[in-house]
Design a protein around this motif. Structure first.
Motif, PDB file in Angstrom:
ATOM      1  N   UNK A  88      23.705   6.236  19.871  1.00 49.00           N
ATOM      2  CA  UNK A  88      24.431   6.387  18.262  1.00 49.00           C
ATOM      3  C   UNK A  88      25.215   4.968  18.163  1.00 49.00           C
ATOM      4  N   UNK A  89      25.906   4.564  19.269  1.00 51.64           N
ATOM      5  CA  UNK A  89      26.397   3.545  19.289  1.00 51.64           C
ATOM      6  C   UNK A  89      25.700   2.201  18.755  1.00 51.64           C
ATOM      7  N   UNK A  90      24.403   2.058  19.418  1.00 51.04           N
ATOM      8  CA  UNK A  90      23.534   1.122  18.856  1.00 51.04           C
ATOM      9  C   UNK A  90      23.200   1.221  17.380  1.00 51.04           C
ATOM     10  N   UNK A  91      22.803   2.389  17.242  1.00 48.80           N
ATOM     11  CA  UNK A  91      22.561   2.927  15.577  1.00 48.80           C
ATOM     12  C   UNK A  91      23.515   2.343  14.855  1.00 48.80           C
ATOM     13  N   UNK A  92      24.737   2.689  15.095  1.00 54.67           N
ATOM     14  CA  UNK A  92      25.769   2.494  14.316  1.00 54.67           C
ATOM     15  C   UNK A  92      26.082   0.984  14.148  1.00 54.67           C
ATOM     16  N   UNK A  93      25.992   0.181  15.347  1.00 54.20           N
ATOM     17  CA  UNK A  93      26.115  -1.395  15.398  1.00 54.20           C
ATOM     18  C   UNK A  93      24.991  -2.056  14.482  1.00 54.20           C
ATOM     19  N   UNK A  95      23.554  -0.631  11.708  1.00 56.31           N
ATOM     20  CA  UNK A  95      23.876  -0.301  10.292  1.00 56.31           C
ATOM     21  C   UNK A  95      24.986  -1.528   9.903  1.00 56.31           C
ATOM     22  N   UNK A  96      25.949  -1.504  10.907  1.00 59.62           N
ATOM     23  CA  UNK A  96      27.130  -2.356  10.460  1.00 59.62           C
ATOM     24  C   UNK A  96      26.534  -3.856  10.568  1.00 59.62           C
ATOM     25  N   UNK A  97      25.758  -4.007  11.279  1.00 62.32           N
ATOM     26  CA  UNK A  97      25.236  -5.383  11.202  1.00 62.32           C
ATOM     27  C   UNK A  97      24.268  -5.835   9.924  1.00 62.32           C
ATOM     28  N   UNK A  98      23.722  -4.775   9.547  1.00 64.47           N
ATOM     29  CA  UNK A  98      22.688  -4.844   8.329  1.00 64.47           C
ATOM     30  C   UNK A  98      23.620  -4.993   7.173  1.00 64.47           C
ATOM     31  N   UNK A  99      24.600  -4.135   7.167  1.00 63.49           N
ATOM     32  CA  UNK A  99      25.834  -4.326   6.005  1.00 63.49           C
ATOM     33  C   UNK A  99      26.432  -5.857   6.001  1.00 63.49           C
ATOM     34  N   UNK A 100      26.662  -6.167   7.347  1.00 62.43           N
ATOM     35  CA  UNK A 100      27.142  -7.437   7.008  1.00 62.43           C
ATOM     36  C   UNK A 100      26.437  -8.619   6.559  1.00 62.43           C
ATOM     37  N   UNK A 101      25.135  -8.558   7.262  1.00 66.83           N
ATOM     38  CA  UNK A 101      24.330  -9.546   6.675  1.00 66.83           C
ATOM     39  C   UNK A 101      23.932  -9.425   4.957  1.00 66.83           C
TER      40      UNK A 101
END
Length: 143
Positions: A88-93, A95-101
């Motif tokens: 779950x933490x990997x998935x959330x990270x 998603x956050x990375x894709x958002x920042x990119x």
């Protein structure tokens, strides 16, 4: 051997010189064997350790202890609960990375537009003294 290992103490037996438990369940940490014994049973742990190569036994004993601790703390999910939380933490990270990119890509696209708009404004300001543009119209005929 001067003292019995935690497994032999727990099972009230004499610790032999070739005791499979002695290197991995020291007498000064009886809780370590108690956890493993509670989940897997002492004879099962002994059988598992004997079936694997000696160079892997320490890692196996550590793994059995870790898994037994988790199963005692969380009888339903055990280690699987930790793994699920990590996924779950990997998935959330991700998603956050894709958002920042995406934000970075949008900002990169906006910078050239802002530069183009500022260049256009400079050209407009320079030509503001002229009220009207006159274009020469030429008609070109191609054969």
């Amino acid at each position: 051997m001067s003292s019995r290992c935690a497994a032999c103490k727990n099972q009230t037996r004499k610790c032999s010189s070739d005791c499979i438990f002695f290197p991995y369940f020291p007498a000064n940490d009886p809780q370590r064997f108690a956890c493993v014994h509670r989940i897997y049973g002492g004879s099962n742990v002994g059988k598992m350790l004997q079936q694997i190569p000696p160079y892997l036994r320490e890692q196996a004993a550590n793994t059995l202890y870790f898994e037994a601790q988790r199963r005692i703390q969380d009888p339903v999910y055990g280690c699987t609960g930790i793994i699920s939380k990590l996924y779950e933490q990997i998935n959330n990270t991700e998603i956050a990375l894709a958002h920042i990119q995406t934000q970075i890509a949008c900002l990169k696209l906006q910078v050239p537009q802002e530069k183009a708009e500022s260049n256009f404004n400079v050209l407009r300001a320079q030509s503001s003294g002229t009220t009207e543009f006159q274009w020469q119209s030429q008609v070109c005929w191609f054969n």
